[in-house]
Design an enzyme around this catalytic site. Sequence first.
Site, short mmCIF file in Angstrom:
data_model
loop_
_atom_site.label_atom_id
_atom_site.label_comp_id
_atom_site.label_asym_id
_atom_site.label_seq_id
_atom_site.Cartn_x
_atom_site.Cartn_y
_atom_site.Cartn_z
N ASN A 9 0.88 -1.18 0.00
CA ASN A 9 0.00 0.00 0.00
C ASN A 9 0.92 1.22 0.00
O ASN A 9 1.49 1.57 1.02
CB ASN A 9 -0.88 -0.02 1.25
CG ASN A 9 -1.67 1.26 1.43
OD1 ASN A 9 -1.77 2.07 0.50
ND2 ASN A 9 -2.25 1.45 2.61
N TRP A 10 1.03 1.83 -1.18
CA TRP A 10 1.97 2.96 -1.30
C TRP A 10 1.44 4.23 -0.65
O TRP A 10 2.18 5.21 -0.53
CB TRP A 10 2.25 3.24 -2.78
CG TRP A 10 3.22 2.29 -3.40
CD1 TRP A 10 3.88 1.25 -2.78
CD2 TRP A 10 3.65 2.27 -4.77
NE1 TRP A 10 4.69 0.61 -3.68
CE2 TRP A 10 4.57 1.22 -4.90
CE3 TRP A 10 3.34 3.06 -5.88
CZ2 TRP A 10 5.19 0.92 -6.12
CZ3 TRP A 10 3.95 2.76 -7.09
CH2 TRP A 10 4.87 1.70 -7.21
N LYS A 11 0.15 4.24 -0.29
CA LYS A 11 -0.45 5.46 0.26
C LYS A 11 -0.18 6.62 -0.69
O LYS A 11 -0.19 6.44 -1.90
CB LYS A 11 0.06 5.71 1.68
CG LYS A 11 -0.08 4.46 2.54
CD LYS A 11 0.08 4.70 4.01
CE LYS A 11 -0.11 3.36 4.73
NZ LYS A 11 -0.15 3.49 6.17
N HIS A 94 -9.67 1.35 4.44
CA HIS A 94 -8.43 1.53 5.20
C HIS A 94 -8.67 2.49 6.36
O HIS A 94 -9.44 3.45 6.22
CB HIS A 94 -7.33 2.06 4.27
CG HIS A 94 -5.98 2.03 4.91
ND1 HIS A 94 -5.57 3.00 5.78
CD2 HIS A 94 -4.98 1.12 4.84
CE1 HIS A 94 -4.36 2.69 6.22
NE2 HIS A 94 -3.98 1.56 5.66
N GLU A 96 -7.03 4.87 7.49
CA GLU A 96 -6.77 6.28 7.19
C GLU A 96 -7.95 6.90 6.45
O GLU A 96 -8.28 8.07 6.66
CB GLU A 96 -5.48 6.41 6.37
CG GLU A 96 -4.25 6.17 7.25
CD GLU A 96 -3.05 5.60 6.53
OE1 GLU A 96 -3.01 5.62 5.28
OE2 GLU A 96 -2.13 5.10 7.23
N GLU A 166 -5.92 -4.88 10.36
CA GLU A 166 -4.89 -3.88 10.62
C GLU A 166 -5.20 -3.12 11.91
O GLU A 166 -6.00 -2.17 11.89
CB GLU A 166 -4.83 -2.87 9.47
CG GLU A 166 -4.47 -3.48 8.14
CD GLU A 166 -3.83 -2.45 7.21
OE1 GLU A 166 -2.71 -2.70 6.76
OE2 GLU A 166 -4.43 -1.39 6.99
N GLY A 172 2.02 2.29 10.69
CA GLY A 172 2.98 3.38 10.55
C GLY A 172 3.64 3.79 11.85
O GLY A 172 4.27 4.84 11.94
N SER A 212 2.93 -2.11 10.28
CA SER A 212 4.36 -2.16 10.52
C SER A 212 5.00 -3.51 10.19
O SER A 212 5.95 -3.94 10.85
CB SER A 212 4.69 -1.74 11.96
OG SER A 212 4.30 -0.39 12.17
N GLY A 234 4.83 1.21 4.63
CA GLY A 234 6.21 1.71 4.54
C GLY A 234 7.19 0.75 3.89
O GLY A 234 7.97 1.15 3.01
P1 PGA Z 1 2.52 0.29 7.54
O1 PGA Z 1 1.08 0.52 6.86
O2 PGA Z 1 3.02 -1.03 7.01
O3 PGA Z 1 3.36 1.45 7.08
O4 PGA Z 1 2.31 0.25 9.01
C1 PGA Z 1 0.19 -0.53 6.69
C2 PGA Z 1 -1.08 -0.03 6.08
O5 PGA Z 1 -1.48 1.09 6.40
O6 PGA Z 1 -1.71 -0.71 5.26
#
Ligand code: PGA
Length: 252
Positions: A9-11, A94, A96, A166, A172, A212, A234
Amino acid sequence: MRKPLIAGNWKMYKTKDDALAFIYAVNLEVPDKDLVESVICAPSIFLRDLVKREGENIRIGAQNMHYANEGAYTGETSAAMLKSYGVDYCIIGHSERRAYFNETDETVNLKLIAAVNADIIPIVCVGESLEIREAGTTDHVVKKQIEKAYLNVDAEEALKTVIAYEPIWAIGTGRTATPEQANETIIAIRNVLATLYTKEVADKIRILYGGSVNVKNVDSLLSMSDIDGALVGGASLDPKSYLTLVKAALKK
Ligand code: PGA
């Protein structure tokens, strides 16, 4: 029996040149798609270029979509639009998007249905906050999220979906759920699916862990019975790191 899946997931990271350099760097090295499903979920502006260049063993996903087929929704993208460009997956719900863009359990449900109808595989995200984890009500909260996401979804449709568990406190933050914690909640999710459908159906739906995940902890997470892969933020941005993660899934 559940094929492992590693989704990056590149966000909202990278520019065009970085995105293209990434796909060229990983194309030839990702494992055979019959062994591991390797997916990159990119910002929508990169999707067309990535799909055009995706190698035999990698697939491209979006990070969000609208639930309507079409309409006056300025700035949005439909599942049919994604499909018409050869996009195969879409992250839905997600944390976010739930936190910053008014995504709710209801819109997650509508998007899940719209994705399946358009032949897009939804990666449906659920997970609890730190407060909920500490209050000991994680299983209850995640159960409600799953029940609401799968409302009016029959078994045949549910089998076309992927879930990502998640925990919000692990995204993150560098703070990963322990493999045992993650596995326990994922088993709880599978039990909810068994109640909604049947055990046979629940045993076929892939449930990923996200939060993470990195090259150091991926092996121990994937060694757990019910963790079928990972949704990675990440650590999916760097081609080498992404390749290490997808190759780790070969041991599953
Ligand atoms: P992260 O993000 O691996 O940077 O913690 C995971 C995600 O939000 O899907």
